[in-house]
Design a protein around this motif. Structure first.
Motif, PDB file in Angstrom:
ATOM      1  N   SER A 214     -69.005 117.055 -43.046  1.00  0.00           N
ATOM      2  CA  SER A 214     -67.880 117.997 -43.174  1.00  0.00           C
ATOM      3  C   SER A 214     -68.053 118.908 -44.390  1.00  0.00           C
ATOM      4  CB  SER A 214     -66.556 117.217 -43.255  1.00  0.00           C
ATOM      5  OG  SER A 214     -66.634 116.106 -44.128  1.00  0.00           O
ATOM      6  N   PRO A 215     -69.118 119.738 -44.380  1.00  0.00           N
ATOM      7  CA  PRO A 215     -69.395 120.583 -45.548  1.00  0.00           C
ATOM      8  C   PRO A 215     -68.719 121.955 -45.530  1.00  0.00           C
ATOM      9  CG  PRO A 215     -71.234 120.735 -44.019  1.00  0.00           C
ATOM     10  CD  PRO A 215     -70.211 119.813 -43.375  1.00  0.00           C
ATOM     11  N   LYS A 220     -66.582 128.492 -44.840  1.00  0.00           N
ATOM     12  CA  LYS A 220     -67.463 128.564 -46.011  1.00  0.00           C
ATOM     13  C   LYS A 220     -67.842 127.148 -46.473  1.00  0.00           C
ATOM     14  CE  LYS A 220     -66.923 133.115 -47.043  1.00  0.00           C
ATOM     15  NZ  LYS A 220     -66.533 133.481 -45.664  1.00  0.00           N
ATOM     16  N   PRO A 221     -69.026 126.995 -47.075  1.00  0.00           N
ATOM     17  CA  PRO A 221     -69.342 125.689 -47.678  1.00  0.00           C
ATOM     18  C   PRO A 221     -68.278 125.344 -48.722  1.00  0.00           C
ATOM     19  CG  PRO A 221     -71.312 127.047 -47.557  1.00  0.00           C
ATOM     20  CD  PRO A 221     -70.154 127.939 -47.179  1.00  0.00           C
ATOM     21  N   ASN A 222     -67.838 124.065 -48.724  1.00  0.00           N
ATOM     22  CA  ASN A 222     -66.740 123.666 -49.617  1.00  0.00           C
ATOM     23  C   ASN A 222     -67.236 122.911 -50.853  1.00  0.00           C
ATOM     24  OD1 ASN A 222     -67.356 121.107 -48.538  1.00  0.00           O
ATOM     25  ND2 ASN A 222     -65.841 121.347 -46.906  1.00  0.00           N
ATOM     26  N   GLY A 223     -68.557 122.821 -51.010  1.00  0.00           N
ATOM     27  CA  GLY A 223     -69.100 122.143 -52.187  1.00  0.00           C
ATOM     28  C   GLY A 223     -69.267 120.639 -52.010  1.00  0.00           C
ATOM     29  N   PHE A 224     -68.937 120.134 -50.823  1.00  0.00           N
ATOM     30  CA  PHE A 224     -69.044 118.691 -50.554  1.00  0.00           C
ATOM     31  C   PHE A 224     -69.909 118.457 -49.320  1.00  0.00           C
ATOM     32  CE2 PHE A 224     -65.251 119.211 -53.040  1.00  0.00           C
ATOM     33  CZ  PHE A 224     -65.232 118.096 -53.878  1.00  0.00           C
ATOM     34  N   GLU A 437     -78.339 123.737 -44.454  1.00  0.00           N
ATOM     35  CA  GLU A 437     -79.608 124.472 -44.317  1.00  0.00           C
ATOM     36  C   GLU A 437     -79.530 125.452 -43.148  1.00  0.00           C
ATOM     37  OE1 GLU A 437     -83.138 121.978 -44.223  1.00  0.00           O
ATOM     38  OE2 GLU A 437     -82.503 120.996 -46.085  1.00  0.00           O
ATOM     39  N   LYS A 438     -78.922 124.994 -42.046  1.00  0.00           N
ATOM     40  CA  LYS A 438     -78.766 125.888 -40.883  1.00  0.00           C
ATOM     41  C   LYS A 438     -77.859 127.064 -41.239  1.00  0.00           C
ATOM     42  CE  LYS A 438     -79.356 122.352 -37.320  1.00  0.00           C
ATOM     43  NZ  LYS A 438     -78.657 121.525 -36.321  1.00  0.00           N
ATOM     44  N   PHE A 439     -76.782 126.762 -41.944  1.00  0.00           N
ATOM     45  CA  PHE A 439     -75.820 127.801 -42.336  1.00  0.00           C
ATOM     46  C   PHE A 439     -76.519 128.883 -43.165  1.00  0.00           C
ATOM     47  CE2 PHE A 439     -72.755 129.506 -45.435  1.00  0.00           C
ATOM     48  CZ  PHE A 439     -71.714 129.924 -44.604  1.00  0.00           C
ATOM     49  N   ASN A 440     -77.363 128.436 -44.101  1.00  0.00           N
ATOM     50  CA  ASN A 440     -78.050 129.376 -44.996  1.00  0.00           C
ATOM     51  C   ASN A 440     -79.273 130.001 -44.351  1.00  0.00           C
ATOM     52  OD1 ASN A 440     -76.302 129.092 -47.258  1.00  0.00           O
ATOM     53  ND2 ASN A 440     -77.176 127.076 -47.628  1.00  0.00           N
ATOM     54  N   SER A 446     -72.761 131.843 -40.876  1.00  0.00           N
ATOM     55  CA  SER A 446     -71.594 131.684 -40.000  1.00  0.00           C
ATOM     56  C   SER A 446     -71.515 130.236 -39.521  1.00  0.00           C
ATOM     57  CB  SER A 446     -71.733 132.600 -38.774  1.00  0.00           C
ATOM     58  OG  SER A 446     -70.797 132.221 -37.771  1.00  0.00           O
ATOM     59  N   VAL A 447     -70.287 129.701 -39.383  1.00  0.00           N
ATOM     60  CA  VAL A 447     -70.140 128.336 -38.845  1.00  0.00           C
ATOM     61  C   VAL A 447     -69.952 128.349 -37.329  1.00  0.00           C
ATOM     62  CG1 VAL A 447     -69.191 127.396 -40.984  1.00  0.00           C
ATOM     63  CG2 VAL A 447     -67.619 128.254 -39.225  1.00  0.00           C
ATOM     64  N   GLU A 448     -69.856 129.536 -36.723  1.00  0.00           N
ATOM     65  CA  GLU A 448     -69.616 129.606 -35.280  1.00  0.00           C
ATOM     66  C   GLU A 448     -70.620 128.808 -34.443  1.00  0.00           C
ATOM     67  OE1 GLU A 448     -66.893 130.916 -33.492  1.00  0.00           O
ATOM     68  OE2 GLU A 448     -66.128 130.826 -35.537  1.00  0.00           O
ATOM     69  N   PRO A 449     -71.945 128.846 -34.806  1.00  0.00           N
ATOM     70  CA  PRO A 449     -72.899 128.069 -33.991  1.00  0.00           C
ATOM     71  C   PRO A 449     -72.597 126.567 -33.926  1.00  0.00           C
ATOM     72  CG  PRO A 449     -74.070 129.610 -35.416  1.00  0.00           C
ATOM     73  CD  PRO A 449     -72.628 129.628 -35.859  1.00  0.00           C
ATOM     74  N   ALA A 450     -71.805 126.056 -34.881  1.00  0.00           N
ATOM     75  CA  ALA A 450     -71.449 124.636 -34.856  1.00  0.00           C
ATOM     76  C   ALA A 450     -70.710 124.291 -33.557  1.00  0.00           C
ATOM     77  CB  ALA A 450     -70.576 124.274 -36.059  1.00  0.00           C
ATOM     78  N   TYR A 451     -69.941 125.264 -33.024  1.00  0.00           N
ATOM     79  CA  TYR A 451     -69.165 125.016 -31.809  1.00  0.00           C
ATOM     80  C   TYR A 451     -70.056 124.817 -30.578  1.00  0.00           C
ATOM     81  CZ  TYR A 451     -64.903 126.048 -34.402  1.00  0.00           C
ATOM     82  OH  TYR A 451     -63.872 126.004 -35.311  1.00  0.00           O
ATOM     83  N   LEU A 452     -71.324 125.208 -30.691  1.00  0.00           N
ATOM     84  CA  LEU A 452     -72.273 124.917 -29.613  1.00  0.00           C
ATOM     85  C   LEU A 452     -73.088 123.682 -29.977  1.00  0.00           C
ATOM     86  CD1 LEU A 452     -73.544 128.529 -28.811  1.00  0.00           C
ATOM     87  CD2 LEU A 452     -72.128 127.061 -27.358  1.00  0.00           C
ATOM     88  N   GLU A 453     -73.657 123.687 -31.186  1.00  0.00           N
ATOM     89  CA  GLU A 453     -74.619 122.634 -31.541  1.00  0.00           C
ATOM     90  C   GLU A 453     -73.978 121.268 -31.788  1.00  0.00           C
ATOM     91  OE1 GLU A 453     -77.678 123.510 -34.428  1.00  0.00           O
ATOM     92  OE2 GLU A 453     -77.517 125.652 -33.994  1.00  0.00           O
TER      93      GLU A 453
END
Length: 456
Positions: A214-215, A220-224, A437-440, A446-453
């Motif tokens: 849950s980053p 946005k990355p939340n630092g955790f 790493e994927k986000f960067n 973007s976090v949108e690809p998370a909804y597929l992957e």
């Protein structure tokens, strides 16, 4: 959360509270594994939260599941809020923000957990896909603000929603934006319960690191790495945390009862009505001193319901509930029960795990738990990195599952379910680190690809 208990016998003595917990003791031959997992529903189009109402809402999803499964609906004020299998199988319930929870049936092997999960996901898809609903396997919703998330029509959540901001900064985030996977395991005696409770409490940060997922907050990355785990550090410290007294001499069912008596209550349920008694103690209620029920004594149902509103890292009910892991995609879900079954249901592994943790002090255990949401495997205790300890525990769990020797029809034992965790250890990074790493990189911020992957 399971459905609320109904047993209206008034309680006379503290011994009855202890006896209620003690009734969980069972011979090893009757040990079972229960797995619960939550997943976040989202609209396939636009990746938005799913409301309760409407032809394509959560209510419609539950109605469809009811018709498909033939399970009994759980109703509240005319709304369907869950389902349960009358034959003693599982239950489906709603968390406050619509998170969809399967509380699995008590099964004998992790193979059966896997079968139950695959059947459940196939059933959910059959109903959800035509409604345009998908499900996300992350520890926290990666893109929505709290204000966007619809509220489910459950009375107990209304009381919690009002109370939470008084006792911590993240209670509403816990309710509306997080998902977990938990496993429930049995004990054979009071001493066995205490040993398993101590080992699993001390090692809960390992599950947090292995399942950290849950980053992201609001895109946005939340630092955790596990913001879900961080949220629990400031949700309501009177009812959560590392239960340090569990490691003191004299720990047993009675000691847990004394702790629970002083945990502030949320509600008392009478008929369909949830009566707000938030902040008052069960101890006062027990003495007939609850302002809402002057002179009245609680019932066994009140006690069972109260115990279900205590949220330590490992919770004692009539079984032990492992609560340290983020929700994950379906391929990794059976790894959680497998990990804990291998450690706790095999006596050699349990002894070896106790050897790892028995010299840790309460402040050291607390510091590890405080560090793990941010640093994951790089957290330290005494002079060791958590990564080394996680690796060691995975080896113990693997050996425990092999010794258990529960074989599926292909001749494989339950240790195969640890494979996703072994890959994480081999890579040397938690799922959250991989996601960042994927986000960067390929996700281009973007976090949108998370909804597929990361969808089920």
């Amino acid at each position: 959360m399971a459905r609320d208990q109904i047993d209206m016998t008034p309680l006379q003595s503290r011994d009855e509270l202890v006896a209620w917990l003690e009734a969980g003791v069972k011979p090893e031959s009757e040990f079972r594994i229960g797995t619960e997992h939550e997943k976040t529903p989202f609209t396939l189009e636009g990746h938005q939260p799913v409301p309760y109402e409407g032809a394509k809402g959560i209510g419609a999803l539950l109605e469809g599941m009811k018709l498909l499964l033939g399970w009994e609906p759980i109703m509240e004020r005319g709304n369907i809020i869950g389902l349960y299998d009358v034959t003693g199988g599982g239950a489906i319930s709603l968390e406050p923000g619509g998170q969809f929870e399967l509380s699995g049936a008590p099964v004998e092997t992790v193979h059966q957990t896997q079968s139950e999960l695959m059947a459940h996901l196939a059933q959910v898809r059959e109903i959800a896909t035509p409604l345009g609903i998908g499900f996300l396997g992350l520890g926290m919703t990666p893109s929505w603000s709290r204000a966007q998330i619809p509220v489910m029509p459950k009375g107990r959540y209304k009381i919690m929603r009002n109370y939470m901001p008084k006792v911590g900064k993240y209670g509403l985030d816990m309710m509306f934006r997080t998902c977990t996977v938990q496993t429930n395991l049995d004990f054979s005696s009071e001493a066995d319960m205490v040993k398993k409770l101590r080992v699993s409490l001390a090692l809960q940060p390992i599950a947090t690191a292995l399942f950290a997922n849950s980053p992201f907050t609001e895109g946005k990355p939340n630092g955790f790495l596990s913001f879900r785990s961080e949220i629990w550090r400031d949700t309501d410290n009177a009812r959560s945390g590392m239960v340090p007294f569990a490691f003191e001499d004299g720990m047993g069912f009675e000691r847990y009862v004394d702790y629970a008596l002083d945990v502030p209550m949320y509600f008392v349920k009478r008929g369909e009505e949830y009566i707000d008694v938030s902040g008052s103690s069960f101890r006062d209620f027990f003495a007939g001193k609850n302002a809402a029920f002057p002179g009245e004594r609680p019932t066994l149902s009140d006690w069972a319901n109260h115990l279900s509103t205590i949220f330590p890292e490992v919770r004692l009910k009539r079984y032990l509930e492992m609560r340290g892991a983020d929700g994950v995609p379906w391929g990794r879900l059976p790894a959680l029960p497998a990990f804990w079954v291998g450690l706790l249901y095999d006596n050699d592994s349990l002894d070896a795990a106790w050897d790892i943790v028995r010299h840790w002090t309460a402040p050291e255990r607390q510091a590890l738990r405080d560090d793990v949401p941010r640093f994951g495997f790089k957290s330290r205790i005494k002079d060791r990195y958590l990564f080394e300890i996680a690796k060691e525990c995975l080896i113990l769990s693997h050996a425990g599952l092999r010794r258990r020797g529960r074989i599926d029809h292909f001749g494989r034992d339950e240790s195969r379910f640890l494979e996703p965790l072994e890959r994480i250890i081999e890579a040397g990074r938690s799922p959250a680190e991989e996601m960042l790493e994927k986000f960067n990189g390929p996700w281009k911020g973007s976090v949108e690809p998370a909804y597929l992957e990361y969808a089920f």
